[in-house]
Design a protein around this motif. Structure first.
Motif, PDB file in Angstrom:
ATOM      1  N   THR A  58     -10.613 -27.313 -14.122  1.00  0.00           N
ATOM      2  CA  THR A  58     -10.429 -26.340 -15.392  1.00  0.00           C
ATOM      3  C   THR A  58     -11.287 -26.621 -16.455  1.00  0.00           C
ATOM      4  O   THR A  58     -11.862 -27.575 -16.509  1.00  0.00           O
ATOM      5  N   ASP A  60      -9.818 -25.515 -19.384  1.00  0.00           N
ATOM      6  CA  ASP A  60      -8.798 -25.162 -20.506  1.00  0.00           C
ATOM      7  C   ASP A  60      -8.610 -26.235 -21.085  1.00  0.00           C
ATOM      8  O   ASP A  60      -8.090 -27.331 -20.455  1.00  0.00           O
ATOM      9  N   ILE A 158     -10.571 -13.818 -22.547  1.00  0.00           N
ATOM     10  CA  ILE A 158     -10.662 -14.817 -21.384  1.00  0.00           C
ATOM     11  C   ILE A 158     -11.803 -14.722 -20.545  1.00  0.00           C
ATOM     12  O   ILE A 158     -12.019 -14.921 -19.302  1.00  0.00           O
ATOM     13  N   LYS A 161     -13.113 -17.904 -18.816  1.00  0.00           N
ATOM     14  CA  LYS A 161     -12.188 -18.536 -17.981  1.00  0.00           C
ATOM     15  C   LYS A 161     -12.717 -18.286 -16.490  1.00  0.00           C
ATOM     16  O   LYS A 161     -13.472 -17.313 -16.048  1.00  0.00           O
ATOM     17  N   THR A 163     -11.083 -16.807 -13.797  1.00  0.00           N
ATOM     18  CA  THR A 163     -10.999 -15.294 -13.284  1.00  0.00           C
ATOM     19  C   THR A 163     -11.692 -14.381 -13.879  1.00  0.00           C
ATOM     20  O   THR A 163     -11.671 -13.429 -13.509  1.00  0.00           O
ATOM     21  N   ASN A 391      -4.934 -19.137 -17.046  1.00  0.00           N
ATOM     22  CA  ASN A 391      -5.841 -18.028 -17.351  1.00  0.00           C
ATOM     23  C   ASN A 391      -5.095 -16.853 -17.726  1.00  0.00           C
ATOM     24  O   ASN A 391      -5.323 -16.320 -18.730  1.00  0.00           O
TER      25      ASN A 391
END
Length: 569
Positions: A58, A60, A158, A161, A163, A391
């Motif tokens: 990730t 994040d 986003i 990210k 996605t 996400n």
């Protein structure tokens, strides 16, 4: 293999004064350095190993810091920042750590010049007030009802990210979910958007990412109590919600019953059956098609309910029951004797139980005005679904912030550069030593566009110099006649190419609430750590260096905290 543990050994003796402050600054800076490379569309990924040997990939910031174990108190405080930011606005978790680390790094020079931390704090807070005023001038309103514009905003936020490769799917899911749970409180009052309680994410492995959808209602992992005899599909159901058991209450441990005759036992059983029959009659009087209870439902009660043509679901979670209540307009009843017609939910268009994979899921959907929803996520594996959920959480946070405070700011580091230039111009009006920390806040804000340049491989010095000159050349630092930021102050870094681009033309925007919360949290946490001048440990040393105790040389020589931090497996 154990999870990655960040071991930050500190002297167990008392650390005071400048040594404690410099130690805190070094610890905070190293936490910031860990996730610095995860900012922007070209962000690098981190591989995390959990205690069970599982792997998470990730970028994040909050997810990364959540898995790291640190022993230094200042580093723990920095990690809490990310969690706070995530709970408050759901986005900006990486930016707040990088900003706080940079502000503490720049304060190191003032500590070494023997400037008192209180003076530094005054300069920082004075700068924070001017930062918020400058951001207010740069912000402009947005129409929440304009779906195209809202999708663009969420998609931008986003865009860094995992996605993002699937197109606007996550942005559409997030926007639909937020607008579904939004509840207006009347004119002039802020709407309520509680995505934590009323927007439930259901992850079902299998299928494709494109199969993800937001239901106009809720789903939960339950089947009817008697599958063969109770209806699994009901159109326009009348739904009754209970939080009491539909079974005869057994006696406590101290209960004693003496039976002298065989008929007495039959009488006891008859009393139990009569009570259950009476309870079901009270429920059936209101003609519900579906009864959902949070407690148990005995076999005898199921028998009577089946004879009345009523489907039943038992042992429902309280949170799921609350969502069903919001979706179909029902009221949760505490006792069967208290049921009223107004408690029956009639807002749902369809109740259906469907088997997906090996499990049964109940759907209460096609609701007329659902103020709660379920988001169904489909994907190839659990690892993919977990990342998609992270996400989606960020995307819903962005959409929620814009709905609550419909103001936008240009992204790509444009705001930080504009505010930095504004602070450098107004620094001359600050008298005394406070002027240095005041200017340092402006310098610290430049870390965001600088990090964006670094992460996409651009020439940092040339790009930053050119961007700084463009903001300096911009006439004024307010808003134009059209309400948008003036030309020059919308210039930022394109996170994909590393080139200086007008964020207005690129369509990269950030919510006002996220930006202000990020800067406020970073400044306040930096000041909080600077004001610590004493670290006293109540822990005793047990064992040698391998047990987490510092080496003697580290205590006696007063080595920098940087040299004591290591990532160990």
């Amino acid at each position: 293999m154990q999870a990655p543990v960040m071991v930050l050994n500190t002297s167990t003796r008392r650390e005071t004064g400048r040594r404690a402050q410099l130690g805190n600054i070094a610890a905070a800076k190293q936490v910031a350095d860990i996730i610095r490379t995860t900012l922007g569309p070209r962000a690098m990924l981190k591989m995390l190993l959990d205690a069970q040997g599982g792997i998470v990939l990730t970028n994040d910031g909050n997810a990364i810091l959540r898995e790291i174990d640190v022993s230094h108190p200042a580093a723990k405080s920095m990690i809490e920042l990310s969690r706070t930011q995530d709970e408050e606005v759901g986005d900006g978790t990486t930016s707040v750590i990088i900003l706080a680390g940079e502000m503490l790094h720049l304060s190191e020079q003032f500590i070494e010049k023997h400037i008192h931390p209180t003076v530094i704090a005054r300069g920082y807070f004075r700068a924070l007030d001017d930062v918020v005023k400058a951001i207010d001038k740069l912000s402009f309103p947005v129409d929440v009802e304009d779906r195209t514009q809202m999708l663009n905003i969420v998609q931008t936020c986003i865009g860094t990210k995992f996605t993002n490769r699937f197109g606007p799917i996550m942005a559409e899911l997030a926007l639909d979910a937020v607008l579904t749970v939004r509840q207006d409180k009347g004119e002039g009052r802020q709407p309520e958007v509680d995505i934590k309680k009323y927007a439930k994410v259901e992850k079902i492995p299998g299928g494709d990412i494109t199969d993800c959808r937001v239901l106009k209602g809720v789903m939960f992992n339950k089947d009817v109590v008697v599958p063969g005899r109770m209806a699994r599909t009901i159109k326009n159901p009348r739904i009754l919600l209970l939080d009491c058991p539909l079974e005869y209450k057994k006696g406590e441990n101290q209960t004693n019953v003496e039976i002298m005759k065989e008929e007495d036992w039959a009488t006891l059983l008859q009393m139990e059956e009569d009570w259950i029959a009476n309870t079901v009659e009270q429920i059936a009087a209101f003609k519900p098609d579906l009864v959902i209870t949070e407690k148990g439902c005995s076999d005898l009660a199921c028998h009577f309910l089946t004879k009345k043509g009523i489907s039943a679901i038992r042992r429902m979670r309280k949170t799921d029951n609350n969502r069903v209540a919001r979706a179909c307009g029902a009221t949760i009843v505490h006792r069967p004797e208290e049921i009223q017609e107004s408690d029956i939910g009639t807002g749902a268009g369809l109740f259906e139980v469907t088997k997906i994979g090996d499990e049964f899921f109940a759907f209460v959907v096609d609701c007329a005005d659902p103020k709660a929803c379920s988001i169904v996520l489909r994907g190839a594996s659990k690892d993919v679904l977990n990342e998609v959920e992270r996400n989606l959480h960020d995307a819903m946070g962005v959409a929620r912030n814009v709905v609550l405070d419909p103001r936008l700011l240009p992204g790509g580091g444009a705001v930080e550069m504009a505010v930095s230039h504004a602070l450098s111009e107004s620094a001359s009006s600050v008298s005394g030593v406070e002027q240095w920390p005041y200017k340092a806040v402006g310098e610290a804000l430049e870390v965001i566009p600088r990090t964006l340049c670094q992460n996409c491989g651009a020439n940092v010095i040339r790009t930053m110099t050119k961007l700084r000159s463009q903001h300096a050349a911009a006439s004024g630092s307010g808003a134009g006649s059209d309400g948008t930021a003036r030309d020059g102050h919308t210039m930022g870094i394109d996170g994909n190419t590393g080139e200086i681009t007008d964020m207005k033309q690129l369509g990269v925007w950030e919510p006002y609430a996220v930006k202000v919360q990020t800067i406020k949290t970073a400044v306040e946490s930096a000041v909080l750590l600077l004001r610590i001048d004493d670290i006293v440990s109540g822990l005793k040393n047990k064992g040698g260096p391998g047990m987490g105790a510092p080496k003697k040389s580290q205590i006696d020589d007063g080595e920098n905290v940087d040299s004591n931090m290591a990532l160990a497996e």
